[in-house]
Structures are given as C-alpha cells and as structure tokens.
Scaffold this motif. Sequence first.
Motif, PDB file in Angstrom:
ATOM      1  N   ARG A 325      49.813  55.724  33.951  1.00 26.16           N
ATOM      2  CA  ARG A 325      48.725  55.773  34.927  1.00 26.16           C
ATOM      3  C   ARG A 325      49.152  56.547  36.178  1.00 26.16           C
ATOM      4  O   ARG A 325      48.372  57.312  36.743  1.00 26.16           O
ATOM      5  N   TYR A 340      40.669  58.037  34.185  1.00 23.97           N
ATOM      6  CA  TYR A 340      40.978  56.610  34.261  1.00 23.97           C
ATOM      7  C   TYR A 340      41.314  56.022  32.887  1.00 23.97           C
ATOM      8  O   TYR A 340      41.076  54.842  32.624  1.00 23.97           O
ATOM      9  N   LEU A 343      44.004  53.453  33.115  1.00 24.23           N
ATOM     10  CA  LEU A 343      43.539  52.322  33.913  1.00 24.23           C
ATOM     11  C   LEU A 343      42.845  51.299  33.018  1.00 24.23           C
ATOM     12  O   LEU A 343      42.973  50.088  33.220  1.00 24.23           O
ATOM     13  N   LEU A 344      42.123  51.782  32.007  1.00 24.98           N
ATOM     14  CA  LEU A 344      41.493  50.875  31.039  1.00 24.98           C
ATOM     15  C   LEU A 344      42.553  50.154  30.215  1.00 24.98           C
ATOM     16  O   LEU A 344      42.383  48.985  29.853  1.00 24.98           O
ATOM     17  N   HIS A 347      43.791  47.260  32.214  1.00 22.10           N
ATOM     18  CA  HIS A 347      42.855  46.137  32.140  1.00 22.10           C
ATOM     19  C   HIS A 347      43.077  45.327  30.868  1.00 22.10           C
ATOM     20  O   HIS A 347      42.989  44.093  30.889  1.00 22.10           O
ATOM     21  N   VAL A 350      46.095  43.113  31.430  1.00 24.34           N
ATOM     22  CA  VAL A 350      45.881  42.063  32.420  1.00 24.34           C
ATOM     23  C   VAL A 350      44.963  40.980  31.879  1.00 24.34           C
ATOM     24  O   VAL A 350      45.133  39.782  32.185  1.00 24.34           O
ATOM     25  N   ASN A 351      44.001  41.356  31.062  1.00 22.88           N
ATOM     26  CA  ASN A 351      43.022  40.385  30.566  1.00 22.88           C
ATOM     27  C   ASN A 351      43.577  39.462  29.490  1.00 22.88           C
ATOM     28  O   ASN A 351      42.868  38.564  29.029  1.00 22.88           O
ATOM     29  N   LEU A 371      47.515  46.625  40.231  1.00 21.54           N
ATOM     30  CA  LEU A 371      46.535  46.273  41.261  1.00 21.54           C
ATOM     31  C   LEU A 371      46.529  47.310  42.376  1.00 21.54           C
ATOM     32  O   LEU A 371      45.456  47.703  42.863  1.00 21.54           O
ATOM     33  N   GLU A 374      44.728  50.266  41.104  1.00 23.07           N
ATOM     34  CA  GLU A 374      43.293  49.987  41.062  1.00 23.07           C
ATOM     35  C   GLU A 374      42.684  50.076  42.459  1.00 23.07           C
ATOM     36  O   GLU A 374      41.554  50.574  42.637  1.00 23.07           O
ATOM     37  N   LYS A 386      38.068  46.431  39.842  1.00 24.87           N
ATOM     38  CA  LYS A 386      37.642  45.907  38.549  1.00 24.87           C
ATOM     39  C   LYS A 386      38.726  45.076  37.861  1.00 24.87           C
ATOM     40  O   LYS A 386      38.453  44.423  36.859  1.00 24.87           O
ATOM     41  N   LEU A 387      39.926  45.120  38.365  1.00 24.73           N
ATOM     42  CA  LEU A 387      41.012  44.344  37.766  1.00 24.73           C
ATOM     43  C   LEU A 387      40.830  42.867  38.089  1.00 24.73           C
ATOM     44  O   LEU A 387      40.509  42.499  39.224  1.00 24.73           O
ATOM     45  N   SER A 388      41.033  42.012  37.100  1.00 25.79           N
ATOM     46  CA  SER A 388      40.858  40.579  37.299  1.00 25.79           C
ATOM     47  C   SER A 388      41.909  40.046  38.271  1.00 25.79           C
ATOM     48  O   SER A 388      43.104  40.326  38.139  1.00 25.79           O
TER      49      SER A 388
END
Length: 591
Positions: A325, A340, A343-344, A347, A350-351, A371, A374, A386-388
Amino acid sequence: MSGTLVGAQNRSTGNIDRITPRPEDPTTLRMPSSEQSELLATPCVTCREHHLKCDRSVPRCGRCVRAGRECKLGFKFKPSKGSFTRDQRWLKPPRTLIYIDETRGLSNGNATDDISQYDIPVDETHASDQRSSSSSATPPVSAHPPQHDDARNRPPVIVQGQPLPRDNGVFENERISASEVHIRREALEAKSTEPYDMRVRSTTYIPPPRNPLADNFPNIPNLPLKSRTEAVLFRHYIQKLAICLDLCDPLRHFELVVPERAGECHTLLNAIFAIAARHLSHTTDFDPLASNRYHDECLKYLIPMLNHASTVSDENMFAATIILRMLEEMDVPTTGQDNYSHLLGIHAFVNVGDQYMVPGSLSAASFWVGLRQEIYIAVITQQPVKLSLDHYVVDRSFEPTDDYTWSNRAIVLLADVLNFCFGGNPSTPSHWTALDEATLRWSTTRPPSFNPFFYRERTSSPAFPEVWHGSSCHVIGIQHHILAQLFLIQFDPSIPKVGTNRRAAVKQMTHRIEILVRELCGIGVCNQWTPPAMFTACMGIAMFGDQFGERSDQEALLDILKRTEAEHARPTAAIQQQLLRAWGWVPDDDE
C-alpha cells in the motif's frame, strides 16, 4: 477386609516381597499370570526412556499408572541356538543404509524429535558378514574431529544417495567403506576429554582451509538474496523506509521483525524489494522497472490467497499488504490515479477480528500503519475513514500509559473527527462538542514528554516556528492532534451561516487555522529525520493551505510540497496545482 495383595517379584526366587493390603480399586494391577512371565523380563519402554526403575507390572506398570503416561511393553529377544539350513533365504540390504540417531530425542523425552539421518555406504564384500551378524546399521562417524561448539558438534544432514560433503563444500568422490567407519569410530572414541587437546595421535588430521568469516558468520547466507542489487534494496528498506512504518511501535516490527520473517516468506521479501526499488527510482536514477517485477511476484501469490480465511489471518501477508500500500501511494505520479487496491486488502485483514490482532504483535503494528494510511486517503479525498475501529487494540481513554499509546490515541481521535466531518450521518452540535472536549483533554493529560525540547516562535522571515522533537511517536502524535483541531475548527457548528457576525467569526477561524498550520509545518520541517512528519504536514497544507494570502507564506508551503515529493517520493503535484489555482497564480482553466 477385602482388598488386593500387591507386591514386588523377586528376580532370583520369583517370590512376592513386601505384601501390602490395598483397597479394591479398578486401577489396581493384578499379578501377572504364568503366560505373561516373558513380558516381565525387561522394563517397559516408557520407564526406560525416562530412566526410571520399572516394576514390570502388566498390562501397565505402576509408575506409568501413577504418572498418567502410556505404558509401552518391552520385549526381550533371545538369539536362536539352532543352525540355518543351506536353503535359508537372506534379504539383500541396499548399498546405502540410513542410520537414525535418536539420542538427542530420547534425552528430551521424545524419541521422534530432532532426528538426523546419515548415509552409511555398505561395501558388497561385507554384505554376507552383516547378514550373519546383525541387522542394525553401524552409526556413522565423521571424518573430521568434532568441535566443542554445540552447533558444529551436530552431524550434518546428508541427502540419501549423495556423497558426503567436506567442510569447504566440495563433495567426496569416493565412498566410505564399513571397515573405515569402524576404524574412524575407534579413533574418535579414544580422543582426549580435555578441551583444545593438542596431543599428536597416531592418525594425524589435517583440517581443510577455513573461511575466516565462518566463526563470526556461520549462517551465511541467511536470506535468499540472488544478487548484490537485492542486498542493496534490502538495506535501503531497513535504513530508509522502515522508519516510516514504525512511528508508533516501540517494538519496531517493520524494521526488526519483518526482515527476519522475509527470510521464510517470499511474498514479504518481494514486497520489501518492490518498495525499496520504487523509492530509489523516484529519488535516484535506479531502474524504474525493477519494482514492477517484484510487485508482480507479490500479486501472483497474494491476490488468490485473499479469499482464504487462513491467509487473512496470516500476519506476514498483512505486513506485506501494508508495504505494498505504501508503494501504491508512491505510484500515483506514474499511474495518474490511486486505485486503492491494497487498501481493500488491508480491510480484509482488519475485518478478520481481534483474535489475530494481539497487542504487541505484527498484526497489531500493521493495523496502526493501515489506519494512518487510511487517514491519509480520507483527508485527501474528504471522505470518512472506512477501516473498522472496533478492535481491542483501539484505546480512546485518557488513562496514564506509555507515549506510543498516547500517539495512537491521537490518531484514533483524528479518525473519529474525520468520520464526524465527512460521514454520511448528519452531524450534531453535541457530537462536535464531545470531540472538541476530547481534543482538549488529550492535550491537557498527555505526558510532558510530548513537549518539544526546543521551540522558537517564528519571526518576520521564516514562515514557520522551530519545533524540535526527539521521538517519532511524539512528532506523529502532536501532528495528528493538530489536524484534529483544524478540522473541528473548520466544521465548528457555532459559526453563523449568515448575518453580521459571520465575517468576524470567519476571520477569527482563519487566524486560528493559520497558527495551527504553521505549527504543523514547523514540526515537519524541523524533524525531517522522520519522513512522515513531512507527509502529515502536506495533509494540512492540502486541506487548509488555500487560506494563506501572503505570497511568502504560499511559497513556503509550496516548498514543503516540492521537497516531500523530490526527497521522499510522495506525490504532491496535484496538491500544488490546486493551491496555485486557489491562490490565483494560474487561471482556473489552465491545465
């Protein structure tokens, strides 16, 4: 009194000694029958492995029952006294036998651990002798005297069917016969037990030429580097780029752990090569196509694996995605846009959940870098984060803790502010007030170590104050806190939308924004030893630089943007063009 008589059998007489009554118990061992007497001739294998005296009870000995271990019966083999007939058929052993050394495994309590295999060449002339004498292979003996160092004392592992290697890496062409093995073993058994024995033996050993670096660097090479160029790329990542990722990590995972993991994870190693090559191609005359080759190797394995649960819980793959990234951010001037893509991927990692994001782990360190990446995108595109942020490692409290956690709290606070400013839900004054109070509380409760060790107000000539910090976590923590204040000032709901008081309120707001942006840029310029200080300053310039009306201030802001792109390979050309139009330096329709 009902019970069972249990005792020990006398080996010579077969009588039972020390008969003791015990209460009836399902685990009580019965005395062996006459048919089982042969099984009691040897201790059980379990007791023998643990060097314990076995009571030879069946079906399980008393020691194994009390220790809760599996009791393996031992068998005693008696040689046959009869003679073999002429038509006796014998098995033909292979020319190369494999000897399995279980000594170290038995000493550790596990006969299967740390087993080394050796080739034992067998001369056909001795085959008949071995058939008639024993079926066990003779342990091999190295042709070189063993060293006192434990690592060198371990016999080398040799692939079956290949000749034995010398110390200098050249293989022997001749094979060692069984008789030579016995002779060398007897010679080594007679060696002196004194360290550094210099006595001359009957068989003089002349060591081969040694590499002078072998003692200091016994594991060369430690990484699968194919050329000196890859070594240069690896060093460039460690010395120049890892600091951009380890800002708020006291364990410095991307500088210390990631290079070590790269020796076994080829995707991680190729990611290191790709980011280093891209950075060098932007800042020097390095080959601009080299990074693409390593990047393609990463994608070849990483993209298909992102659909598997085992991959998204692999912290090595997570770290590789973080590095890629960072490369993707550098590629914007080349590609003309930011897709991006990685970046996906962040995610997806992280999820997965908290079970893989343990504090102090590489996954947690990757989360904090992700983070910050992001937040950079959210600021430039004016979108929410958008990151949790619902993870155990996220801390929004103000309790006393270490400086790195305080910096991460400032980063989370900025993410919350961005979600307030650019989120889809309508913002409320109470929500703004809560965030404003949080920024004030962070500033008043943070440790005094966040104060700069040198500060000097700006004068008429320099556009920014001098602010010197000694730690990257202090730099990033203060800068993210300033950014949070800037966005809250810009989105202050108390500023009148219309009316006679709006002009004065906007003027005061602009004055506060200029002060904070100058301080943000002063921190970046005075702490360029940590490049992200300049990156964060560029975020503030991109969002609030249009509010500077003086030509000298505008030139100073442009200088930061140009230096960041030239020296740190961060794209700022689009921001420069936007500011030039906002300041009226170029017409709005000028491309």
